[in-house]
Design a protein around this motif. Structure first.
Motif, PDB file in Angstrom:
ATOM      1  N   LEU A 135     -10.400  -9.816  16.377  1.00 26.17           N
ATOM      2  CA  LEU A 135     -11.323 -10.493  16.605  1.00 26.17           C
ATOM      3  C   LEU A 135     -12.500  -9.906  17.631  1.00 26.17           C
ATOM      4  O   LEU A 135     -13.680 -10.283  17.369  1.00 26.17           O
ATOM      5  N   PHE A 136     -11.990  -9.314  18.494  1.00 27.34           N
ATOM      6  CA  PHE A 136     -12.949  -8.604  19.537  1.00 27.34           C
ATOM      7  C   PHE A 136     -13.782  -7.776  18.763  1.00 27.34           C
ATOM      8  O   PHE A 136     -14.834  -7.508  19.226  1.00 27.34           O
ATOM      9  N   PHE A 137     -13.102  -6.765  18.046  1.00 26.63           N
ATOM     10  CA  PHE A 137     -13.839  -5.760  17.283  1.00 26.63           C
ATOM     11  C   PHE A 137     -14.888  -6.501  16.396  1.00 26.63           C
ATOM     12  O   PHE A 137     -15.832  -5.940  15.977  1.00 26.63           O
ATOM     13  N   GLY A 138     -14.318  -7.416  15.799  1.00 33.66           N
ATOM     14  CA  GLY A 138     -15.362  -8.117  14.697  1.00 33.66           C
ATOM     15  C   GLY A 138     -16.392  -8.732  15.095  1.00 33.66           C
ATOM     16  O   GLY A 138     -17.188  -8.809  14.292  1.00 33.66           O
ATOM     17  N   THR A 139     -16.624  -8.942  16.270  1.00 35.76           N
ATOM     18  CA  THR A 139     -17.710  -9.703  16.781  1.00 35.76           C
ATOM     19  C   THR A 139     -18.928  -8.606  16.929  1.00 35.76           C
ATOM     20  O   THR A 139     -20.165  -8.968  16.926  1.00 35.76           O
ATOM     21  N   PHE A 140     -18.731  -7.197  16.942  1.00 38.94           N
ATOM     22  CA  PHE A 140     -19.844  -6.331  17.151  1.00 38.94           C
ATOM     23  C   PHE A 140     -19.839  -4.973  16.178  1.00 38.94           C
ATOM     24  O   PHE A 140     -20.580  -4.205  16.233  1.00 38.94           O
ATOM     25  N   THR A 141     -18.639  -5.177  15.259  1.00 43.61           N
ATOM     26  CA  THR A 141     -18.498  -4.011  14.454  1.00 43.61           C
ATOM     27  C   THR A 141     -18.323  -4.476  12.836  1.00 43.61           C
ATOM     28  O   THR A 141     -18.379  -5.885  12.656  1.00 43.61           O
ATOM     29  N   SER A 142     -18.644  -3.795  11.726  1.00 44.35           N
ATOM     30  CA  SER A 142     -18.382  -4.249  10.517  1.00 44.35           C
ATOM     31  C   SER A 142     -16.778  -4.454  10.249  1.00 44.35           C
ATOM     32  O   SER A 142     -15.751  -3.977  11.208  1.00 44.35           O
ATOM     33  N   PHE A 143     -16.547  -5.054   9.141  1.00 40.78           N
ATOM     34  CA  PHE A 143     -15.223  -5.312   9.162  1.00 40.78           C
ATOM     35  C   PHE A 143     -14.272  -4.237   8.789  1.00 40.78           C
ATOM     36  O   PHE A 143     -13.129  -4.167   9.293  1.00 40.78           O
ATOM     37  N   PRO A 144     -14.648  -2.951   7.990  1.00 43.68           N
ATOM     38  CA  PRO A 144     -13.818  -1.825   7.808  1.00 43.68           C
ATOM     39  C   PRO A 144     -13.556  -1.212   9.336  1.00 43.68           C
ATOM     40  O   PRO A 144     -12.310  -0.939   9.607  1.00 43.68           O
ATOM     41  N   VAL A 145     -14.486  -1.053  10.152  1.00 43.82           N
ATOM     42  CA  VAL A 145     -14.244  -0.755  11.486  1.00 43.82           C
ATOM     43  C   VAL A 145     -13.335  -1.502  12.289  1.00 43.82           C
ATOM     44  O   VAL A 145     -12.460  -0.824  13.042  1.00 43.82           O
ATOM     45  N   ALA A 146     -13.416  -2.860  12.203  1.00 42.67           N
ATOM     46  CA  ALA A 146     -12.610  -3.748  13.137  1.00 42.67           C
ATOM     47  C   ALA A 146     -11.222  -3.274  12.536  1.00 42.67           C
ATOM     48  O   ALA A 146     -10.063  -3.345  13.335  1.00 42.67           O
ATOM     49  N   CYS A 147     -10.882  -3.341  11.375  1.00 47.30           N
ATOM     50  CA  CYS A 147      -9.650  -3.101  10.666  1.00 47.30           C
ATOM     51  C   CYS A 147      -9.285  -1.739  11.143  1.00 47.30           C
ATOM     52  O   CYS A 147      -7.923  -1.502  11.406  1.00 47.30           O
ATOM     53  N   PHE A 148      -9.870  -0.873  11.068  1.00 49.80           N
ATOM     54  CA  PHE A 148      -9.646   0.791  11.751  1.00 49.80           C
ATOM     55  C   PHE A 148      -9.131   0.476  13.167  1.00 49.80           C
ATOM     56  O   PHE A 148      -7.866   1.113  13.391  1.00 49.80           O
ATOM     57  N   CYS A 149     -10.082  -0.037  13.991  1.00 48.69           N
ATOM     58  CA  CYS A 149      -9.464   0.036  15.331  1.00 48.69           C
ATOM     59  C   CYS A 149      -8.331  -1.073  15.519  1.00 48.69           C
ATOM     60  O   CYS A 149      -7.344  -0.361  16.531  1.00 48.69           O
ATOM     61  N   THR A 150      -8.121  -1.913  14.972  1.00 46.31           N
ATOM     62  CA  THR A 150      -6.750  -2.690  14.935  1.00 46.31           C
ATOM     63  C   THR A 150      -5.724  -1.979  14.675  1.00 46.31           C
ATOM     64  O   THR A 150      -4.721  -1.882  15.194  1.00 46.31           O
ATOM     65  N   LEU A 151      -5.550  -1.224  13.485  1.00 39.81           N
ATOM     66  CA  LEU A 151      -4.603  -0.605  13.098  1.00 39.81           C
ATOM     67  C   LEU A 151      -4.270   0.754  13.899  1.00 39.81           C
ATOM     68  O   LEU A 151      -3.200   1.058  14.295  1.00 39.81           O
ATOM     69  N   SER A 152      -5.259   1.513  14.466  1.00 41.77           N
ATOM     70  CA  SER A 152      -5.248   2.499  15.522  1.00 41.77           C
ATOM     71  C   SER A 152      -4.418   2.002  16.761  1.00 41.77           C
ATOM     72  O   SER A 152      -3.373   2.657  17.372  1.00 41.77           O
ATOM     73  N   ILE A 153      -4.643   0.815  17.333  1.00 44.25           N
ATOM     74  CA  ILE A 153      -4.061   0.039  18.294  1.00 44.25           C
ATOM     75  C   ILE A 153      -2.631  -0.170  18.076  1.00 44.25           C
ATOM     76  O   ILE A 153      -1.769   0.157  18.781  1.00 44.25           O
ATOM     77  N   TYR A 154      -2.490  -0.677  16.748  1.00 45.02           N
ATOM     78  CA  TYR A 154      -1.061  -0.949  16.308  1.00 45.02           C
ATOM     79  C   TYR A 154      -0.138   0.184  16.356  1.00 45.02           C
ATOM     80  O   TYR A 154       0.921   0.489  16.957  1.00 45.02           O
ATOM     81  N   LEU A 155      -0.725   1.397  15.879  1.00 44.39           N
ATOM     82  CA  LEU A 155       0.038   2.610  15.809  1.00 44.39           C
ATOM     83  C   LEU A 155       0.301   3.259  16.939  1.00 44.39           C
ATOM     84  O   LEU A 155       1.560   3.655  17.464  1.00 44.39           O
ATOM     85  N   PHE A 156      -0.688   3.091  17.996  1.00 39.33           N
ATOM     86  CA  PHE A 156      -0.490   3.747  19.290  1.00 39.33           C
ATOM     87  C   PHE A 156       0.524   2.771  20.041  1.00 39.33           C
ATOM     88  O   PHE A 156       1.475   3.398  20.784  1.00 39.33           O
ATOM     89  N   CYS A 157       0.724   1.316  19.668  1.00 37.68           N
ATOM     90  CA  CYS A 157       1.624   0.653  20.592  1.00 37.68           C
ATOM     91  C   CYS A 157       3.004   0.871  19.880  1.00 37.68           C
ATOM     92  O   CYS A 157       3.976   0.840  20.523  1.00 37.68           O
ATOM     93  N   ILE A 158       3.179   1.234  18.903  1.00 39.30           N
ATOM     94  CA  ILE A 158       4.631   1.435  18.384  1.00 39.30           C
ATOM     95  C   ILE A 158       5.036   2.936  18.871  1.00 39.30           C
ATOM     96  O   ILE A 158       6.289   2.787  19.187  1.00 39.30           O
ATOM     97  N   GLY A 159       4.118   3.672  19.301  1.00 43.92           N
ATOM     98  CA  GLY A 159       4.549   4.950  20.078  1.00 43.92           C
ATOM     99  C   GLY A 159       4.838   4.959  21.478  1.00 43.92           C
ATOM    100  O   GLY A 159       5.316   6.128  22.059  1.00 43.92           O
ATOM    101  N   VAL A 160       4.489   3.761  22.039  1.00 40.07           N
ATOM    102  CA  VAL A 160       5.018   3.592  23.436  1.00 40.07           C
ATOM    103  C   VAL A 160       6.310   2.484  23.574  1.00 40.07           C
ATOM    104  O   VAL A 160       6.580   1.912  22.742  1.00 40.07           O
ATOM    105  N   PRO A 161       6.703   2.629  24.661  1.00 38.19           N
ATOM    106  CA  PRO A 161       8.130   1.995  24.973  1.00 38.19           C
ATOM    107  C   PRO A 161       7.530   0.566  24.951  1.00 38.19           C
ATOM    108  O   PRO A 161       8.606  -0.341  24.509  1.00 38.19           O
ATOM    109  N   TRP A 162       6.711  -0.072  25.276  1.00 39.90           N
ATOM    110  CA  TRP A 162       6.263  -1.423  25.345  1.00 39.90           C
ATOM    111  C   TRP A 162       4.791  -1.596  25.228  1.00 39.90           C
ATOM    112  O   TRP A 162       3.957  -0.813  25.732  1.00 39.90           O
TER     113      TRP A 162
END
Length: 220
Positions: A193-220
Protein backbone atom coordinates in the motif's frame (compact mmCIF):
# COMPACT_ATOMS: atom_id res chain seq x y z
CA UNK A 1 5.99 -28.40 19.76
CA UNK A 2 9.30 -30.07 20.54
CA UNK A 3 12.30 -29.10 22.64
CA UNK A 4 15.77 -29.90 21.33
CA UNK A 5 18.76 -30.52 23.57
CA UNK A 6 22.41 -31.11 22.73
CA UNK A 7 25.03 -32.91 24.84
CA UNK A 8 26.74 -30.89 27.52
CA UNK A 9 30.38 -30.26 26.64
CA UNK A 10 33.03 -30.75 29.34
CA UNK A 11 35.49 -28.03 30.29
CA UNK A 12 38.02 -28.79 27.57
CA UNK A 13 40.26 -25.85 28.52
CA UNK A 14 40.70 -27.08 32.09
CA UNK A 15 41.61 -30.51 30.74
CA UNK A 16 44.07 -28.98 28.29
CA UNK A 17 45.75 -26.86 30.97
CA UNK A 18 46.16 -29.86 33.27
CA UNK A 19 47.58 -31.97 30.42
CA UNK A 20 50.09 -29.35 29.27
CA UNK A 21 51.24 -28.47 32.81
CA UNK A 22 51.82 -32.14 33.58
CA UNK A 23 53.74 -32.51 30.33
CA UNK A 24 55.93 -29.51 31.15
CA UNK A 25 56.66 -30.74 34.67
CA UNK A 26 57.84 -34.23 33.74
CA UNK A 27 59.24 -33.82 30.24
CA UNK A 28 62.27 -31.52 30.06
CA UNK A 29 62.33 -31.78 26.26
CA UNK A 30 58.78 -30.46 25.97
CA UNK A 31 59.61 -26.87 24.99
CA UNK A 32 56.46 -25.79 23.13
CA UNK A 33 54.84 -22.45 23.92
CA UNK A 34 52.42 -23.03 26.77
CA UNK A 35 49.54 -20.96 25.38
CA UNK A 36 49.73 -22.47 21.90
CA UNK A 37 50.09 -25.96 23.37
CA UNK A 38 46.98 -25.41 25.49
CA UNK A 39 44.98 -24.24 22.47
CA UNK A 40 46.11 -27.21 20.42
CA UNK A 41 45.32 -29.67 23.21
CA UNK A 42 41.90 -28.06 23.77
CA UNK A 43 41.04 -28.62 20.11
CA UNK A 44 42.22 -32.23 20.37
CA UNK A 45 40.11 -32.80 23.50
CA UNK A 46 37.03 -31.39 21.77
CA UNK A 47 37.58 -33.61 18.75
CA UNK A 48 38.18 -36.75 20.83
CA UNK A 49 35.00 -36.14 22.83
CA UNK A 50 32.90 -36.37 19.67
CA UNK A 51 34.73 -39.40 18.25
CA UNK A 52 34.14 -43.04 19.23
CA UNK A 53 36.92 -45.57 18.45
CA UNK A 54 36.07 -49.24 17.73
CA UNK A 55 34.90 -51.29 20.73
CA UNK A 56 34.31 -48.09 22.70
CA UNK A 57 31.24 -46.67 24.42
CA UNK A 58 30.84 -42.94 24.98
CA UNK A 59 28.43 -41.33 27.41
CA UNK A 60 26.82 -38.03 26.48
CA UNK A 61 24.98 -36.06 29.16
CA UNK A 62 21.96 -33.91 28.30
CA UNK A 63 21.09 -31.34 30.97
CA UNK A 64 18.44 -28.68 31.61
CA UNK A 65 15.80 -30.74 29.85
CA UNK A 66 12.30 -29.32 30.05
CA UNK A 67 9.68 -31.51 31.73
CA UNK A 68 7.94 -33.59 29.04
CA UNK A 69 4.18 -33.80 28.90
CA UNK A 70 4.08 -37.26 30.51
CA UNK A 71 6.18 -40.32 31.22
CA UNK A 72 4.79 -41.87 28.04
CA UNK A 73 6.18 -39.05 25.90
CA UNK A 74 8.43 -40.44 23.18
CA UNK A 75 11.98 -39.12 22.92
CA UNK A 76 13.54 -38.71 19.50
CA UNK A 77 17.27 -39.11 18.90
CA UNK A 78 18.49 -37.33 15.78
CA UNK A 79 22.06 -37.87 14.61
CA UNK A 80 24.51 -37.60 11.76
CA UNK A 81 27.89 -39.36 11.83
CA UNK A 82 30.92 -39.91 9.66
CA UNK A 83 33.44 -42.73 9.61
CA UNK A 84 37.22 -42.71 9.49
CA UNK A 85 38.19 -44.49 7.34
CA UNK A 86 34.92 -44.41 5.44
CA UNK A 87 33.46 -47.94 5.03
CA UNK A 88 33.07 -49.13 1.46
CA UNK A 89 29.29 -49.33 1.80
CA UNK A 90 29.19 -46.07 3.84
CA UNK A 91 27.03 -47.78 6.46
CA UNK A 92 27.67 -46.97 10.11
CA UNK A 93 26.78 -49.54 12.78
CA UNK A 94 26.07 -48.03 16.22
CA UNK A 95 24.65 -49.22 19.54
CA UNK A 96 22.35 -46.88 21.45
CA UNK A 97 21.47 -47.04 25.12
CA UNK A 98 20.62 -45.00 28.20
CA UNK A 99 21.72 -45.01 31.82
CA UNK A 100 18.75 -45.54 34.12
CA UNK A 101 18.92 -42.72 36.71
CA UNK A 102 17.40 -44.81 39.52
CA UNK A 103 19.77 -47.76 39.29
CA UNK A 104 22.71 -46.47 37.24
CA UNK A 105 22.46 -49.52 34.98
CA UNK A 106 22.84 -49.36 31.22
CA UNK A 107 19.78 -50.24 29.16
CA UNK A 108 20.45 -50.79 25.46
CA UNK A 109 17.74 -49.58 23.14
CA UNK A 110 18.69 -50.61 19.63
CA UNK A 111 21.42 -51.11 17.05
CA UNK A 112 21.30 -48.83 14.05
CA UNK A 113 22.78 -49.47 10.62
CA UNK A 114 22.42 -46.20 8.73
CA UNK A 115 24.19 -44.43 5.89
CA UNK A 116 26.86 -41.99 7.04
CA UNK A 117 26.82 -38.24 6.41
CA UNK A 118 23.02 -38.24 6.42
CA UNK A 119 20.59 -37.28 9.18
CA UNK A 120 18.73 -40.16 10.85
CA UNK A 121 16.40 -40.48 13.82
CA UNK A 122 14.60 -42.99 15.98
CA UNK A 123 12.08 -42.93 18.83
CA UNK A 124 11.92 -44.56 22.26
CA UNK A 125 9.77 -44.14 25.37
CA UNK A 126 10.78 -41.47 27.89
CA UNK A 127 9.66 -43.32 31.03
CA UNK A 128 12.44 -43.60 33.62
CA UNK A 129 15.09 -41.83 31.53
CA UNK A 130 14.96 -38.14 32.51
CA UNK A 131 15.54 -37.22 36.16
CA UNK A 132 16.05 -33.69 37.49
CA UNK A 133 16.30 -32.47 33.90
CA UNK A 134 19.22 -34.78 33.08
CA UNK A 135 19.51 -37.76 30.75
CA UNK A 136 22.59 -39.87 29.97
CA UNK A 137 22.84 -41.37 26.49
CA UNK A 138 25.23 -44.19 25.60
CA UNK A 139 26.66 -44.52 22.09
CA UNK A 140 28.75 -47.55 21.19
CA UNK A 141 30.91 -48.37 18.21
CA UNK A 142 30.88 -52.18 17.88
CA UNK A 143 33.35 -54.10 15.79
CA UNK A 144 31.66 -55.31 12.57
CA UNK A 145 30.76 -58.99 12.74
CA UNK A 146 31.80 -59.57 9.14
CA UNK A 147 35.17 -58.93 7.51
CA UNK A 148 34.65 -55.19 7.18
CA UNK A 149 37.37 -52.94 8.52
CA UNK A 150 36.80 -51.29 11.91
CA UNK A 151 36.42 -47.51 11.84
CA UNK A 152 36.12 -44.50 14.12
CA UNK A 153 32.69 -42.86 14.39
CA UNK A 154 32.57 -39.09 14.71
CA UNK A 155 29.85 -36.49 15.27
CA UNK A 156 30.39 -33.23 13.41
CA UNK A 157 28.61 -29.92 13.90
CA UNK A 158 26.31 -28.54 16.57
CA UNK A 159 23.29 -30.44 15.27
CA UNK A 160 24.98 -33.81 14.76
CA UNK A 161 23.53 -35.28 17.98
CA UNK A 162 20.24 -34.04 19.45
CA UNK A 163 17.56 -35.24 21.83
CA UNK A 164 14.05 -34.01 21.04
CA UNK A 165 10.74 -34.54 22.82
CA UNK A 166 7.25 -33.14 22.84
CA UNK A 167 6.53 -30.22 25.18
CA UNK A 168 3.32 -28.82 23.70
CA UNK A 169 0.26 -29.74 21.71
CA UNK A 170 0.06 -29.52 17.95
CA UNK A 171 -2.99 -27.23 17.97
CA UNK A 172 -1.43 -24.46 20.08
CA UNK A 173 1.77 -24.50 18.07
CA UNK A 174 -0.20 -24.46 14.82
CA UNK A 175 -2.21 -21.39 15.91
CA UNK A 176 1.00 -19.59 16.88
CA UNK A 177 2.39 -20.28 13.41
CA UNK A 178 -0.75 -18.95 11.73
CA UNK A 179 -0.64 -15.75 13.80
CA UNK A 180 3.02 -15.24 12.89
CA UNK A 181 2.21 -15.72 9.19
CA UNK A 182 -0.64 -13.20 9.56
CA UNK A 183 1.76 -10.60 10.96
CA UNK A 184 4.15 -11.15 8.06
CA UNK A 185 1.34 -10.85 5.51
CA UNK A 186 0.17 -7.67 7.23
CA UNK A 187 3.65 -6.21 6.95
CA UNK A 188 3.87 -7.05 3.24
CA UNK A 189 0.39 -5.56 2.68
CA UNK A 190 1.49 -2.32 4.35
CA UNK A 191 4.58 -2.22 2.14
CA UNK A 192 2.45 -2.75 -0.97
CA UNK A 193 0.00 0.00 0.00
CA UNK A 194 2.89 2.37 0.78
CA UNK A 195 4.52 1.99 -2.62
CA UNK A 196 1.13 1.92 -4.35
CA UNK A 197 0.38 5.49 -3.25
CA UNK A 198 3.12 7.06 -5.38
CA UNK A 199 4.25 4.39 -7.89
CA UNK A 200 2.56 2.33 -10.57
CA UNK A 201 1.12 -1.08 -9.78
CA UNK A 202 3.98 -3.12 -11.37
CA UNK A 203 6.60 -1.05 -9.51
CA UNK A 204 4.75 -1.51 -6.21
CA UNK A 205 4.61 -5.28 -6.82
CA UNK A 206 8.31 -5.34 -7.65
CA UNK A 207 9.26 -3.38 -4.50
CA UNK A 208 7.11 -5.62 -2.29
CA UNK A 209 8.58 -8.78 -3.82
CA UNK A 210 12.13 -7.42 -3.41
CA UNK A 211 11.57 -6.70 0.30
CA UNK A 212 9.97 -10.13 0.73
CA UNK A 213 13.01 -11.87 -0.79
CA UNK A 214 15.34 -9.72 1.32
CA UNK A 215 13.45 -10.65 4.51
CA UNK A 216 13.71 -14.36 3.67
CA UNK A 217 17.49 -14.03 3.60
CA UNK A 218 17.83 -12.55 7.11
CA UNK A 219 17.26 -14.32 10.46
CA UNK A 220 14.22 -12.16 11.30
Amino acid sequence: ARAASRPELPDFRARAIAYVDEKLSRDAKYTENRDSAIQQREAEERQMHLMIPPETIREYVFKDLLPPESRETAIQIRFQVRGSPIPKDEIGIMDWGIVEPETGNARWLRRSEERMNETHQFLFQQAGIVKDGTARLLVGNPVPADSRQAYVIGFEGDNSLEMLYKVGSFEVNYVKSLVLILFRLGFLSAIGLFFGTFTSFPVACFCTLSIYLFCIGVPW
